[in-house]
Scaffold this motif. Structure first.
Motif, PDB file in Angstrom:
ATOM      1  N   GLY A  31       0.337   8.956  -6.849  1.00  0.00           N
ATOM      2  CA  GLY A  31       0.051   9.758  -5.663  1.00  0.00           C
ATOM      3  C   GLY A  31       0.983  10.925  -5.448  1.00  0.00           C
ATOM      4  O   GLY A  31       0.699  11.815  -4.657  1.00  0.00           O
ATOM      5  N   VAL A  41      -3.890  10.327  -1.790  1.00  0.00           N
ATOM      6  CA  VAL A  41      -4.234   8.934  -1.504  1.00  0.00           C
ATOM      7  C   VAL A  41      -5.745   8.815  -1.535  1.00  0.00           C
ATOM      8  O   VAL A  41      -6.469   9.802  -1.392  1.00  0.00           O
ATOM      9  N   SER A  51      -7.329   1.078  -4.498  1.00  0.00           N
ATOM     10  CA  SER A  51      -6.785   2.332  -3.974  1.00  0.00           C
ATOM     11  C   SER A  51      -7.800   3.230  -3.283  1.00  0.00           C
ATOM     12  O   SER A  51      -7.443   3.983  -2.389  1.00  0.00           O
ATOM     13  N   VAL A  57      -6.270   1.259   0.470  1.00  0.00           N
ATOM     14  CA  VAL A  57      -5.597   2.550   0.540  1.00  0.00           C
ATOM     15  C   VAL A  57      -4.317   2.490   1.377  1.00  0.00           C
ATOM     16  O   VAL A  57      -3.378   3.238   1.137  1.00  0.00           O
ATOM     17  N   ASP A  60      -1.103   2.206  -0.699  1.00  0.00           N
ATOM     18  CA  ASP A  60      -0.676   3.459  -1.321  1.00  0.00           C
ATOM     19  C   ASP A  60      -0.090   4.406  -0.276  1.00  0.00           C
ATOM     20  O   ASP A  60       0.914   5.072  -0.522  1.00  0.00           O
ATOM     21  N   ALA A  61      -0.726   4.461   0.892  1.00  0.00           N
ATOM     22  CA  ALA A  61      -0.229   5.328   1.968  1.00  0.00           C
ATOM     23  C   ALA A  61       1.171   4.899   2.407  1.00  0.00           C
ATOM     24  O   ALA A  61       2.046   5.738   2.630  1.00  0.00           O
TER      25      ALA A  61
END
Length: 74
Positions: A31, A41, A51, A57, A60-61
């Motif tokens: 990312g 993202v 993801s 998600v 990942d954020a």
């Protein structure tokens, strides 16, 4: 800050930065873009299978938020 939420198709044509490969796909490491200050993202397989899904998600954020916080000293 730019927060970009898309619907069904990826379209990065509006983003005029050197963060894409020759096919127009984002160049990144989990990312973190090759262009300072640009992050991604919600991309398929950003760091894991989930993801690109609402139930995945957030992980990942959270990771990117930590990266940004360390980078800015926040």
């Amino acid at each position: 800050s730019v927060i970009w939420a898309t619907g069904f198709a990826q379209d990065f044509s509006w983003l005029q930065v050197d963060a894409f490969d020759t096919n127009g796909k984002p160049q990144h490491d989990q990312g973190v873009s090759s262009c300072p200050g640009v992050y991604f993202v919600g991309l398929p397989w950003l760091t894991m299978r989930g993801s690109s899904f609402i139930w995945g998600v957030w992980q990942d954020a959270k990771q990117l938020a930590g990266h940004i916080a360390k980078r800015t000293g926040s």
